[in-house]
Design a protein around this motif. Structure first.
Motif, PDB file in Angstrom:
ATOM      1  N   ALA A  92       3.323   5.455   7.280  1.00 31.55           N
ATOM      2  CA  ALA A  92       4.324   4.391   7.266  1.00 31.55           C
ATOM      3  C   ALA A  92       3.817   3.172   6.505  1.00 31.55           C
ATOM      4  CB  ALA A  92       4.697   4.006   8.698  1.00 31.55           C
ATOM      5  N   GLU A  93       2.544   2.835   6.693  1.00 37.30           N
ATOM      6  CA  GLU A  93       1.966   1.710   5.961  1.00 37.30           C
ATOM      7  C   GLU A  93       1.877   2.026   4.470  1.00 37.30           C
ATOM      8  OE1 GLU A  93       0.240  -2.129   5.407  1.00 37.30           O
ATOM      9  OE2 GLU A  93       1.615  -1.203   6.857  1.00 37.30           O
ATOM     10  N   ALA A  94       1.613   3.286   4.131  1.00 38.52           N
ATOM     11  CA  ALA A  94       1.605   3.679   2.718  1.00 38.52           C
ATOM     12  C   ALA A  94       2.967   3.451   2.095  1.00 38.52           C
ATOM     13  CB  ALA A  94       1.182   5.138   2.586  1.00 38.52           C
ATOM     14  N   LEU A  95       4.031   3.766   2.824  1.00 34.45           N
ATOM     15  CA  LEU A  95       5.385   3.513   2.317  1.00 34.45           C
ATOM     16  C   LEU A  95       5.592   2.024   2.065  1.00 34.45           C
ATOM     17  CD1 LEU A  95       8.746   4.975   3.494  1.00 34.45           C
ATOM     18  CD2 LEU A  95       8.446   2.511   3.460  1.00 34.45           C
ATOM     19  N   ARG A  96       5.226   1.188   3.033  1.00 34.24           N
ATOM     20  CA  ARG A  96       5.417  -0.257   2.878  1.00 34.24           C
ATOM     21  C   ARG A  96       4.680  -0.782   1.642  1.00 34.24           C
ATOM     22  NH1 ARG A  96       3.729  -0.037   8.382  1.00 34.24           N
ATOM     23  NH2 ARG A  96       5.444  -0.244   9.886  1.00 34.24           N
ATOM     24  N   LEU A  97       3.428  -0.358   1.498  1.00 40.00           N
ATOM     25  CA  LEU A  97       2.607  -0.868   0.402  1.00 40.00           C
ATOM     26  C   LEU A  97       3.080  -0.341  -0.950  1.00 40.00           C
ATOM     27  CD1 LEU A  97      -0.875  -0.577   2.137  1.00 40.00           C
ATOM     28  CD2 LEU A  97       0.379  -2.694   1.620  1.00 40.00           C
TER      29      LEU A  97
ATOM     30  N   LEU B  85       6.791   0.869  -6.514  1.00 41.18           N
ATOM     31  CA  LEU B  85       6.565   2.273  -6.843  1.00 41.18           C
ATOM     32  C   LEU B  85       7.594   3.201  -6.222  1.00 41.18           C
ATOM     33  CD1 LEU B  85       2.709   2.115  -6.370  1.00 41.18           C
ATOM     34  CD2 LEU B  85       3.889   2.508  -8.546  1.00 41.18           C
ATOM     35  N   LEU B  86       8.587   2.646  -5.522  1.00 35.83           N
ATOM     36  CA  LEU B  86       9.637   3.468  -4.906  1.00 35.83           C
ATOM     37  C   LEU B  86      11.000   2.964  -5.373  1.00 35.83           C
ATOM     38  CD1 LEU B  86       8.263   3.684  -1.238  1.00 35.83           C
ATOM     39  CD2 LEU B  86       8.091   5.424  -3.025  1.00 35.83           C
TER      40      LEU B  86
END
Length: 390
Positions: A357-362, A368-369
């Motif tokens: 989840a933190e990878a998604l936020r960052l 990058l998304l």
């Protein structure tokens, strides 16, 4: 205009609302030409076939269409591809038969699109324990022949078998001297620190990597015509710079430091590092655009693009660092580069839900998304499987 909102798990064990911005840091018009002032390779992951076994210790079965499509994506940004490296789960699920096929297929794709390609040659097809240095050389030679026959530049990866067998710096020199005397084209050497693979502790015959630097530099100087460069993944910027300053003219230092890469690539008046990085697979469009800005002397734009990627990279490569591959595959899934979040050897289970989840936020913060709706829909599916109401 705001994007979709999710309730994401945090390190505190609670759910927190997060609204994706989904804004791309660079547009589609920024892709294309390779950087001129730096040579840069993204170490690519492999996509598992979700309908095959791919259990721990089972033969690796890949989704070849998605695996090769991801390489074409990397080439389209202007970066080169580093194939069959540790990012592709060498020693962590990708066996030699699948690796050899991966090298052949990627080399054919590279030839078709004109993409730059280097491929890892190691000793992982041999038994874990070998009896002699001759056996280590023979194992390396078999893989070197596969890479060279495919038309790719070999990367002489650090060998677990050599690390277990060698009794000192002289044994490493004996093996590498023989290999570098026989290669058909200049190769890239590979120094992977124990954070990436604990079985490589003491590589080059010294417990402290600082003590190994003079011997490594001397080895490269003896075989400068056979060495394109050396990839260094010690996560120690000072040691990397120290080695870089000892290299013969024309031999590149490829940073593999996924913590300190922006300043190492930018460099200083005494020189700079090139790049062969796992994080570049996750940040390819941004990394390529940043390097092109550096080509033009626009260091402000370079820093503007690179700076937001560093928190993401440090998160993905946090200890235990060797599980970073899980985050790379996860972001490829969120970005629409593969249909499922599965990995060979079952490695998709190696990182926790709060970590992902933190990878998604960052990744979102770094631009990058760009397809926020797709990323949110996929994250909701993962949370649902875990029993989390998103």
């Amino acid at each position: 205009m705001s994007g979709p909102t999710l309730r994401l798990p945090g390190a505190d064990g609670a759910l927190h609302s997060y609204t994706l911005r989904g804004a791309a840091a660079v547009g589609a018009d920024a892709t294309g030409a390779p950087p001129r002032s730096r040579t840069a390779y993204a170490a690519a992951h492999v996509v598992a076939d979700p309908l095959a076994g791919n259990a721990p210790d089972a033969p690796a079965r890949l989704d070849w269409d998605a695996t090769l499509a991801f390489r074409r994506h990397l080439w389209s940004t202007g970066l080169g591809v580093a194939e069959a490296m540790d990012t592709a789960q060498r020693g962590m699920g990708l066996d030699w038969p699948a690796t050899a096929e991966l090298i052949r297929r990627s080399a054919a794709e590279a030839a078709a699109c004109g993409g730059a390609l280097v491929c890892g040659a190691s000793t992982d097809q041999a038994p874990p324990e070998l009896d002699s240095l001759d056996e280590v050389v023979a194992a390396y030679t078999e893989q070197l022949e596969t890479v060279e026959a495919a038309g790719a530049t070999p990367v002489l990866m650090a060998s677990r078998q050599l690390a277990a067998l060698a009794r000192g710096a002289d044994d490493y020199a004996k093996v590498y001297d023989r290999l570098l005397e026989q290669v058909a084209r200049p190769v890239v050497l590979h120094w992977l620190g124990p954070a990436f693979d604990p079985k490589l502790a003491g590589y080059w015959g010294h417990t402290d990597p600082a003590d190994a630097i003079p011997a490594v530099a001397e080895l490269i100087s003896r075989h400068a015509r056979a060495v394109d460069g050396i990839k260094v993944s010690l996560l120690d910027a000072e040691l990397e710079v120290r080695l870089r300053r000892l290299l013969p003219q024309g031999v590149r230092l490829y940073t593999g430091d996924d913590f300190n890469y922006p300043e190492l690539i930018r460099g200083d008046s005494a020189g700079f590092s090139h790049a062969l990085l796992g994080i570049f697979a996750a940040i390819a469009p941004v990394a390529a655009a940043a390097l092109r800005a550096l080509d033009e002397g626009d260091t402000a734009r370079y820093e503007e693009l690179m700076a937001p990627t560093v928190p993401l990279s440090r998160h993905l490569f946090a200890a235990p660092t060797y599980y970073y591959k899980t985050g790379i595959a996860f972001l490829a899934w969120l970005g629409g580069h593969q249909r499922g979040f599965t990995m060979v050897g079952g490695l998709h289970s190696a990182r926790s839900l709060p970590h992902l989840a933190e990878a998604l936020r960052l990744a979102d913060a770094a631009g990058l998304l760009p397809d926020a709706e797709l990323a949110a829909a996929r994250m909701r599916r993962l949370l649902d499987v875990a029993g989390v109401e998103a």
